[in-house]
Every structure is written in structure tokens, then in C-alpha cells.
Design a protein around this motif. Structure first.
Motif, PDB file in Angstrom:
ATOM      1  N   PRO A  32       0.807  -1.225   0.000  1.00 24.57           N
ATOM      2  CA  PRO A  32       0.000   0.000   0.000  1.00 24.57           C
ATOM      3  C   PRO A  32       0.839   1.274   0.000  1.00 24.57           C
ATOM      4  O   PRO A  32       0.443   2.274  -0.602  1.00 24.57           O
ATOM      5  N   MET A  33       2.016   1.240   0.626  1.00 26.23           N
ATOM      6  CA  MET A  33       2.880   2.428   0.616  1.00 26.23           C
ATOM      7  C   MET A  33       3.422   2.686  -0.789  1.00 26.23           C
ATOM      8  O   MET A  33       3.541   3.833  -1.211  1.00 26.23           O
ATOM      9  N   GLU A  34       3.719   1.632  -1.525  1.00 23.13           N
ATOM     10  CA  GLU A  34       4.183   1.776  -2.916  1.00 23.13           C
ATOM     11  C   GLU A  34       3.059   2.362  -3.774  1.00 23.13           C
ATOM     12  O   GLU A  34       3.291   3.257  -4.586  1.00 23.13           O
ATOM     13  N   ILE A  35       1.847   1.859  -3.593  1.00 23.00           N
ATOM     14  CA  ILE A  35       0.699   2.398  -4.327  1.00 23.00           C
ATOM     15  C   ILE A  35       0.527   3.877  -3.998  1.00 23.00           C
ATOM     16  O   ILE A  35       0.307   4.699  -4.888  1.00 23.00           O
ATOM     17  N   LEU A  36       0.638   4.210  -2.727  1.00 19.85           N
ATOM     18  CA  LEU A  36       0.523   5.602  -2.287  1.00 19.85           C
ATOM     19  C   LEU A  36       1.564   6.482  -2.966  1.00 19.85           C
ATOM     20  O   LEU A  36       1.237   7.548  -3.494  1.00 19.85           O
ATOM     21  N   ASN A  37       2.807   6.033  -2.999  1.00 21.41           N
ATOM     22  CA  ASN A  37       3.899   6.831  -3.568  1.00 21.41           C
ATOM     23  C   ASN A  37       3.826   6.951  -5.082  1.00 21.41           C
ATOM     24  O   ASN A  37       4.195   7.979  -5.637  1.00 21.41           O
ATOM     25  N   VAL A  38       3.337   5.912  -5.759  1.00 21.81           N
ATOM     26  CA  VAL A  38       3.314   5.907  -7.218  1.00 21.81           C
ATOM     27  C   VAL A  38       1.997   6.453  -7.777  1.00 21.81           C
ATOM     28  O   VAL A  38       1.995   7.273  -8.688  1.00 21.81           O
ATOM     29  N   GLU A  39       0.871   5.999  -7.210  1.00 18.31           N
ATOM     30  CA  GLU A  39      -0.441   6.337  -7.770  1.00 18.31           C
ATOM     31  C   GLU A  39      -1.217   7.385  -6.970  1.00 18.31           C
ATOM     32  O   GLU A  39      -2.215   7.907  -7.457  1.00 18.31           O
ATOM     33  N   GLY A  40      -0.789   7.642  -5.740  1.00 16.73           N
ATOM     34  CA  GLY A  40      -1.440   8.664  -4.935  1.00 16.73           C
ATOM     35  C   GLY A  40      -2.364   8.116  -3.857  1.00 16.73           C
ATOM     36  O   GLY A  40      -2.634   6.922  -3.800  1.00 16.73           O
ATOM     37  N   PRO A  41      -2.866   9.017  -3.002  1.00 14.51           N
ATOM     38  CA  PRO A  41      -3.670   8.589  -1.854  1.00 14.51           C
ATOM     39  C   PRO A  41      -5.006   7.948  -2.216  1.00 14.51           C
ATOM     40  O   PRO A  41      -5.445   7.029  -1.522  1.00 14.51           O
ATOM     41  N   GLU A  42      -5.655   8.388  -3.281  1.00 15.69           N
ATOM     42  CA  GLU A  42      -6.936   7.767  -3.649  1.00 15.69           C
ATOM     43  C   GLU A  42      -6.754   6.304  -4.022  1.00 15.69           C
ATOM     44  O   GLU A  42      -7.556   5.449  -3.640  1.00 15.69           O
ATOM     45  N   ALA A  43      -5.713   5.995  -4.769  1.00 16.02           N
ATOM     46  CA  ALA A  43      -5.445   4.609  -5.166  1.00 16.02           C
ATOM     47  C   ALA A  43      -5.089   3.752  -3.946  1.00 16.02           C
ATOM     48  O   ALA A  43      -5.541   2.604  -3.830  1.00 16.02           O
ATOM     49  N   ALA A  44      -4.300   4.304  -3.035  1.00 15.40           N
ATOM     50  CA  ALA A  44      -3.944   3.565  -1.818  1.00 15.40           C
ATOM     51  C   ALA A  44      -5.189   3.310  -0.970  1.00 15.40           C
ATOM     52  O   ALA A  44      -5.365   2.217  -0.419  1.00 15.40           O
ATOM     53  N   MET A  45      -6.070   4.299  -0.879  1.00 14.65           N
ATOM     54  CA  MET A  45      -7.302   4.128  -0.117  1.00 14.65           C
ATOM     55  C   MET A  45      -8.169   3.041  -0.749  1.00 14.65           C
ATOM     56  O   MET A  45      -8.731   2.193  -0.046  1.00 14.65           O
ATOM     57  N   GLU A  46      -8.273   3.036  -2.063  1.00 12.69           N
ATOM     58  CA  GLU A  46      -9.058   2.006  -2.747  1.00 12.69           C
ATOM     59  C   GLU A  46      -8.492   0.619  -2.454  1.00 12.69           C
ATOM     60  O   GLU A  46      -9.242  -0.337  -2.262  1.00 12.69           O
ATOM     61  N   LEU A  85       8.091   5.263   9.473  1.00 20.37           N
ATOM     62  CA  LEU A  85       8.094   4.121  10.385  1.00 20.37           C
ATOM     63  C   LEU A  85       8.048   2.757   9.703  1.00 20.37           C
ATOM     64  O   LEU A  85       8.654   1.843  10.283  1.00 20.37           O
ATOM     65  N   PRO A  86       7.558   2.406   8.625  1.00 24.38           N
ATOM     66  CA  PRO A  86       6.376   2.881   7.915  1.00 24.38           C
ATOM     67  C   PRO A  86       5.130   2.109   8.378  1.00 24.38           C
ATOM     68  O   PRO A  86       5.209   0.939   8.729  1.00 24.38           O
ATOM     69  N   TYR A  87       4.002   2.786   8.323  1.00 23.05           N
ATOM     70  CA  TYR A  87       2.717   2.138   8.541  1.00 23.05           C
ATOM     71  C   TYR A  87       1.628   2.919   7.833  1.00 23.05           C
ATOM     72  O   TYR A  87       1.808   4.077   7.475  1.00 23.05           O
ATOM     73  N   ILE A  88       0.489   2.231   7.621  1.00 25.11           N
ATOM     74  CA  ILE A  88      -0.649   2.833   6.959  1.00 25.11           C
ATOM     75  C   ILE A  88      -1.907   2.171   7.518  1.00 25.11           C
ATOM     76  O   ILE A  88      -1.908   0.973   7.810  1.00 25.11           O
ATOM     77  N   GLY A  89      -2.944   2.957   7.694  1.00 27.15           N
ATOM     78  CA  GLY A  89      -4.177   2.412   8.237  1.00 27.15           C
ATOM     79  C   GLY A  89      -5.394   3.114   7.656  1.00 27.15           C
ATOM     80  O   GLY A  89      -5.304   4.217   7.113  1.00 27.15           O
ATOM     81  N   LEU A  90      -6.537   2.447   7.780  1.00 31.68           N
ATOM     82  CA  LEU A  90      -7.787   2.989   7.267  1.00 31.68           C
ATOM     83  C   LEU A  90      -8.889   2.761   8.288  1.00 31.68           C
ATOM     84  O   LEU A  90      -9.030   1.657   8.825  1.00 31.68           O
ATOM     85  N   VAL A  91      -9.646   3.820   8.568  1.00 27.41           N
ATOM     86  CA  VAL A  91     -10.826   3.733   9.424  1.00 27.41           C
ATOM     87  C   VAL A  91     -12.003   4.336   8.664  1.00 27.41           C
ATOM     88  O   VAL A  91     -11.819   5.046   7.673  1.00 27.41           O
ATOM     89  N   TYR A  92     -13.204   4.031   9.152  1.00 28.71           N
ATOM     90  CA  TYR A  92     -14.411   4.573   8.546  1.00 28.71           C
ATOM     91  C   TYR A  92     -15.207   5.287   9.623  1.00 28.71           C
ATOM     92  O   TYR A  92     -15.421   4.756  10.713  1.00 28.71           O
ATOM     93  N   ASP A  93     -15.632   6.506   9.317  1.00 28.72           N
ATOM     94  CA  ASP A  93     -16.460   7.292  10.225  1.00 28.72           C
ATOM     95  C   ASP A  93     -17.893   6.774  10.093  1.00 28.72           C
ATOM     96  O   ASP A  93     -18.551   7.017   9.085  1.00 28.72           O
ATOM     97  N   THR A  94     -18.379   6.065  11.098  1.00 24.10           N
ATOM     98  CA  THR A  94     -19.692   5.432  11.023  1.00 24.10           C
ATOM     99  C   THR A  94     -20.823   6.446  10.958  1.00 24.10           C
ATOM    100  O   THR A  94     -21.932   6.104  10.555  1.00 24.10           O
ATOM    101  N   GLU A  95     -20.566   7.679  11.316  1.00 22.74           N
ATOM    102  CA  GLU A  95     -21.589   8.711  11.236  1.00 22.74           C
ATOM    103  C   GLU A  95     -21.724   9.275   9.814  1.00 22.74           C
ATOM    104  O   GLU A  95     -22.680   9.964   9.517  1.00 22.74           O
ATOM    105  N   HIS A  96     -20.778   8.960   8.936  1.00 22.72           N
ATOM    106  CA  HIS A  96     -20.812   9.469   7.563  1.00 22.72           C
ATOM    107  C   HIS A  96     -22.076   9.020   6.841  1.00 22.72           C
ATOM    108  O   HIS A  96     -22.766   9.820   6.230  1.00 22.72           O
ATOM    109  N   GLY A  97     -22.389   7.744   6.896  1.00 21.13           N
ATOM    110  CA  GLY A  97     -23.575   7.223   6.235  1.00 21.13           C
ATOM    111  C   GLY A  97     -24.850   7.797   6.820  1.00 21.13           C
ATOM    112  O   GLY A  97     -25.808   8.072   6.098  1.00 21.13           O
TER     113      GLY A  97
END
Length: 104
Positions: A32-46, A85-97
């Protein structure tokens, strides 16, 4: 006797605002860090969203990222990472929906 212990709570509280989807560090964070660096944050999030099965993850009342983390937010998802460090994480705001449904 049908009495419930005093510490039992009958209703869901709103302290679990964030659903913790995935957290990767070290070697497992390489892709995911490689995707982030090459394709950007939207691609890494996907890429990270593939682990989101709503309701099947731990909840939290606060975001777990550090002060040195970089943040990208989109559609209720919050991705945080630290390239050093490296690390990457994803959370979802349950109030968004909920907010989106109430607008419609």
C-alpha cells in the motif's frame, strides 16, 4: 433470577464512532505504501478498502493516528500513514452514512 449485572448496557453508545478497517506496518505495509507513492492517496485508499466489511471490525471512539501522520479523507474513510516508520491504516467514520442519509 433474571437480573442483569449493573455494568451491562442495553443500548449502543456513540463512543464507537470509527470502524477500524485495516492497519499495516513494516513489510506488510510495503504494497500500500508503494501504491501511495506511485499512484497517490486515492489509489492507496481504494486498495485498503478491500478489507472493509461493514460491521465486522473493531470500533473506536477516537482516531488512532499520531501527530506526525499524514491524513487523507474521502467519503467517510480516513487513511493515515507515516512514511518514516512505515505504517498505513484505514478507518471509517460510522456517522458518515447517517449524515448522508439524513440529507436525502
Amino acid at each position: 433470577m433474571n437480573a442483569k449485572p449493573e455494568n451491562m448496557i442495553d443500548e449502543t453508545t456513540d463512543t464507537e464512532k470509527y470502524e477500524e478497517i485495516v492497519f499495516m506496518q513494516g513489510d506488510e505495509a510495503e504494497e500500500p505504501m508503494e501504491i501511495l507513492n506511485v499512484e497517490g492517496p486515492e489509489a492507496a485508499m481504494e486498495f485498503l478498502k478491500q478489507w472493509h466489511n461493514p460491521g465486522e471490525h473493531m470500533g473506536s471512539d477516537s482516531l488512532g493516528h499520531g501527530s506526525q501522520d499524514k491524513i487523507f479523507e474521502k467519503d467517510g474513510y480516513i487513511m493515515s500513514w507515516n512514511p518514516y516508520l512505515p505504517y498505513i491504516g484505514l478507518v471509517y467514520d460510522t456517522e458518515h452514512g447517517l449524515n448522508e442519509d439524513s440529507i436525502m
